[in-house]
Design a protein around this motif. Structure first.
Motif, mmCIF file in Angstrom:
data_model
loop_
_atom_site.group_PDB
_atom_site.id
_atom_site.type_symbol
_atom_site.label_atom_id
_atom_site.label_comp_id
_atom_site.label_asym_id
_atom_site.label_seq_id
_atom_site.Cartn_x
_atom_site.Cartn_y
_atom_site.Cartn_z
ATOM 1 N N ILE A 223 -15.735 -3.083 -9.442
ATOM 2 C CA ILE A 223 -15.613 -1.685 -9.008
ATOM 3 C C ILE A 223 -15.557 -1.596 -7.490
ATOM 4 C CG2 ILE A 223 -16.808 0.535 -8.936
ATOM 5 C CD1 ILE A 223 -17.873 -0.063 -11.732
ATOM 6 N N GLU A 224 -16.417 -2.349 -6.817
ATOM 7 C CA GLU A 224 -16.437 -2.320 -5.353
ATOM 8 C C GLU A 224 -15.163 -2.918 -4.764
ATOM 9 O OE1 GLU A 224 -18.480 -0.870 -3.410
ATOM 10 O OE2 GLU A 224 -19.942 -0.250 -4.911
ATOM 11 N N VAL A 225 -14.651 -3.963 -5.393
ATOM 12 C CA VAL A 225 -13.383 -4.559 -4.915
ATOM 13 C C VAL A 225 -12.240 -3.563 -5.078
ATOM 14 C CG1 VAL A 225 -11.693 -6.387 -5.331
ATOM 15 C CG2 VAL A 225 -14.132 -6.930 -5.313
ATOM 16 N N MET A 226 -12.209 -2.866 -6.204
ATOM 17 C CA MET A 226 -11.202 -1.827 -6.394
ATOM 18 C C MET A 226 -11.346 -0.735 -5.339
ATOM 19 S SD MET A 226 -11.215 -1.435 -10.553
ATOM 20 C CE MET A 226 -10.344 0.126 -10.428
ATOM 21 N N GLY A 227 -12.596 -0.392 -5.017
ATOM 22 C CA GLY A 227 -12.837 0.626 -3.998
ATOM 23 C C GLY A 227 -12.297 0.229 -2.641
ATOM 24 N N MET A 228 -12.307 -1.069 -2.340
ATOM 25 C CA MET A 228 -11.756 -1.540 -1.075
ATOM 26 C C MET A 228 -10.288 -1.182 -0.930
ATOM 27 S SD MET A 228 -13.400 -5.359 -0.783
ATOM 28 C CE MET A 228 -12.152 -5.740 0.448
ATOM 29 N N PHE A 229 -9.544 -1.278 -2.043
ATOM 30 C CA PHE A 229 -8.105 -1.004 -1.994
ATOM 31 C C PHE A 229 -7.791 0.468 -2.239
ATOM 32 C CE2 PHE A 229 -8.493 -5.499 -3.044
ATOM 33 C CZ PHE A 229 -7.600 -6.071 -2.143
ATOM 34 N N VAL A 230 -8.715 1.175 -2.873
ATOM 35 C CA VAL A 230 -8.501 2.606 -3.103
ATOM 36 C C VAL A 230 -8.528 3.370 -1.786
ATOM 37 C CG1 VAL A 230 -9.564 4.680 -4.076
ATOM 38 C CG2 VAL A 230 -9.309 2.630 -5.482
ATOM 39 N N ARG A 231 -9.360 2.954 -0.857
ATOM 40 C CA ARG A 231 -9.466 3.659 0.425
ATOM 41 C C ARG A 231 -8.144 3.665 1.190
ATOM 42 N NH1 ARG A 231 -15.179 0.695 1.818
ATOM 43 N NH2 ARG A 231 -16.465 1.799 0.276
ATOM 44 N N PRO A 232 -7.527 2.503 1.461
ATOM 45 C CA PRO A 232 -6.227 2.558 2.153
ATOM 46 C C PRO A 232 -5.144 3.234 1.326
ATOM 47 C CG PRO A 232 -6.735 0.306 1.481
ATOM 48 C CD PRO A 232 -7.978 1.109 1.278
ATOM 49 N N PHE A 233 -5.233 3.119 -0.005
ATOM 50 C CA PHE A 233 -4.248 3.800 -0.847
ATOM 51 C C PHE A 233 -4.369 5.307 -0.695
ATOM 52 C CE2 PHE A 233 -3.115 5.798 -4.914
ATOM 53 C CZ PHE A 233 -1.787 5.374 -5.028
ATOM 54 N N ALA A 234 -5.606 5.803 -0.638
ATOM 55 C CA ALA A 234 -5.818 7.240 -0.448
ATOM 56 C C ALA A 234 -5.287 7.696 0.910
ATOM 57 C CB ALA A 234 -7.303 7.570 -0.585
ATOM 58 N N LEU A 235 -5.509 6.896 1.950
ATOM 59 C CA LEU A 235 -4.972 7.227 3.273
ATOM 60 C C LEU A 235 -3.453 7.275 3.244
ATOM 61 C CD1 LEU A 235 -7.251 5.035 5.599
ATOM 62 C CD2 LEU A 235 -7.347 7.511 5.292
ATOM 63 N N THR A 236 -2.853 6.322 2.553
ATOM 64 C CA THR A 236 -1.390 6.264 2.459
ATOM 65 C C THR A 236 -0.823 7.506 1.794
ATOM 66 O OG1 THR A 236 -1.419 3.844 2.326
ATOM 67 C CG2 THR A 236 0.535 4.965 1.492
ATOM 68 N N MET A 237 -1.366 7.844 0.638
ATOM 69 C CA MET A 237 -0.810 8.940 -0.154
ATOM 70 C C MET A 237 -1.095 10.292 0.492
ATOM 71 S SD MET A 237 0.662 7.272 -2.472
ATOM 72 C CE MET A 237 1.166 8.631 -3.507
ATOM 73 N N ARG A 238 -2.283 10.470 1.049
ATOM 74 C CA ARG A 238 -2.656 11.774 1.603
ATOM 75 C C ARG A 238 -1.735 12.162 2.756
ATOM 76 N NH1 ARG A 238 -7.382 10.721 2.415
ATOM 77 N NH2 ARG A 238 -8.459 11.882 0.781
ATOM 78 N N LEU A 239 -1.546 11.261 3.702
ATOM 79 C CA LEU A 239 -0.742 11.580 4.882
ATOM 80 C C LEU A 239 0.717 11.804 4.514
ATOM 81 C CD1 LEU A 239 -0.355 11.901 7.905
ATOM 82 C CD2 LEU A 239 -0.259 9.409 8.107
ATOM 83 N N ALA A 240 1.299 10.870 3.782
ATOM 84 C CA ALA A 240 2.724 10.987 3.453
ATOM 85 C C ALA A 240 2.999 12.194 2.561
ATOM 86 C CB ALA A 240 3.214 9.704 2.782
ATOM 87 N N ALA A 241 2.139 12.412 1.562
ATOM 88 C CA ALA A 241 2.367 13.523 0.633
ATOM 89 C C ALA A 241 2.270 14.869 1.339
ATOM 90 C CB ALA A 241 1.359 13.451 -0.513
ATOM 91 N N ASN A 242 1.320 15.010 2.241
ATOM 92 C CA ASN A 242 1.186 16.275 2.960
ATOM 93 C C ASN A 242 2.373 16.531 3.881
ATOM 94 O OD1 ASN A 242 -1.563 17.851 2.684
ATOM 95 N ND2 ASN A 242 -2.052 15.676 2.481
ATOM 96 N N MET A 243 2.873 15.492 4.527
ATOM 97 C CA MET A 243 3.980 15.677 5.453
ATOM 98 C C MET A 243 5.288 15.946 4.719
ATOM 99 S SD MET A 243 2.374 15.732 8.130
ATOM 100 C CE MET A 243 3.854 16.234 8.996
ATOM 101 N N VAL A 244 5.530 15.214 3.642
ATOM 102 C CA VAL A 244 6.785 15.418 2.915
ATOM 103 C C VAL A 244 6.749 16.710 2.105
ATOM 104 C CG1 VAL A 244 6.210 14.207 0.762
ATOM 105 C CG2 VAL A 244 8.551 14.167 1.612
ATOM 106 N N GLY A 245 5.548 17.115 1.657
ATOM 107 C CA GLY A 245 5.438 18.322 0.847
ATOM 108 C C GLY A 245 5.845 19.571 1.603
ATOM 109 N N GLY A 246 5.435 19.682 2.857
ATOM 110 C CA GLY A 246 5.813 20.853 3.648
ATOM 111 C C GLY A 246 7.301 20.942 3.876
ATOM 112 N N HIS A 247 7.936 19.811 4.159
ATOM 113 C CA HIS A 247 9.383 19.807 4.383
ATOM 114 C C HIS A 247 10.142 20.167 3.109
ATOM 115 C CE1 HIS A 247 8.947 18.401 8.419
ATOM 116 N NE2 HIS A 247 8.374 17.273 8.059
#
Length: 316
Positions: A223-247
């Protein structure tokens, strides 16, 4: 952006088969304007090295442009400030100093502590200014104006660079590859910060609490190892999705002009919808986008500080 939609229609309609009489394809136009330019027709064609295509696409060019502008602007501002006699900052140095102090004192210090604040604050500042610059420049219709000048004045050929820059979005942070690269920087910084604070071996031991029953680790470690990769994945999706969504929202609303023109069979209907609905709503969302530009840069920086701080100050 509305002018760019018109120009895109003029460029694509002649290329389509005339007998087909295809109408306005809003989905194709929107995807064309938020995605990167085609790798088959990049702005600058470069050879492949070790199977990697190093050709300069539109988003690559925007990354270079943002990095260059920020480097020149900030370096010139700071050096000019250091040469003056008085300590009170003037001009752009005022807000620049305020932002630096805010990130250092309100984001870095609470998460890193006094010992590590000067070690990792430069990384936070780099991420914040780069993301803010990439987000903000995507709201400026640089290439739209170039396309208008080319269409009405220059009249260059279909293979010219002016025609190439019409296609593809200008917001590099709407590209998931770009945000994934930024999140990878955060991921590596988390590991380095933990290793620097506790030692490489102990950093990995700190992933899970100590003194628990051995069987609990069977569930807890994955679970903790998965959490290590979930954090950068969340950063990736949050920024890109918010920027592309407005456009996408703005382009979808502006597409009403062409859809109603086509369905109602008259330019007057499309212009009426544009004046009453599309333009006011697009302007309102554009205003909201200005806030999103700043907020997303702040959120990415804040979460990076939190994740690095968690590696430095281990609490279970």
């Amino acid at each position: 952006m509305l002018l760019n939609l018109i120009l895109f229609q003029n460029e694509t309609v002649p290329a389509a088969a005339e007998p087909a009489k295809e109408g306005f394809n809003a989905g194709e136009v929107i995807i064309e304007h938020v995605s990167n330019s085609s790798h088959d027709h990049p702005l600058v064609q470069l050879p492949r090295i070790l199977g990697i295509d190093f050709s300069v696409t539109k988003h690559v060019f925007m990354l270079w442009l943002v990095a260059t502008v920020l480097f020149v602007l900030i370096t010139w501002t700071v050096r000019r400030y250091l040469k003056q006699d008085q300590l009170v900052p003037k001009g752009f140095m005022g807000p620049l100093e305020a932002i630096v102090e805010f990130i250092r004192d309100s984001i870095a210090l609470p998460n890193f502590g006094a010992k590590w604040v000067m070690t990792w604050t430069p990384l936070l500042l780099t991420l914040f200014f780069f993301i803010l610059g990439a987000n903000a420049i995507g709201l400026i219709p640089i290439f739209d104006l170039v396309a208008v000048v080319d269409h009405f004045i220059l009249h260059t050929g279909p293979d010219s660079i002016f025609k190439q820059i019409i296609h593809g979005g200008t917001t590099a942070t709407a590209n998931f590859n770009v945000t994934a690269a930024l999140a990878t920087v955060t991921f590596i910084a988390i590991i380095l910060a933990g290793a620097k604070a506790h030692g490489f071996i102990k950093h990995w031991k700190n992933i899970v609490p100590h003194g628990l029953h051995p069987l609990i680790y069977v569930l807890l470690i994955p679970i903790e190892v998965m959490g290590m990769f979930v954090r950068p994945f969340a950063l990736t999706m949050r920024l890109a999705a918010n920027m592309v969504g407005g456009h996408i929202a703005i382009l979808a609303i502006l597409s009403f002009v062409f859809l109603f023109t086509e369905k109602l069979g008259g330019a007057a209907a499309g212009m009426g919808v544009g004046l009453v609905v599309s333009v006011p709503m697009a302007a309102a969302i554009s205003g909201l986008e200005i806030i999103v530009v700043l907020v997303q840069a702040y959120v990415f920086t804040l979460l990076t500080a939190v994740f690095i701080g968690m590696a430095i100050h281990v609490h279970h």
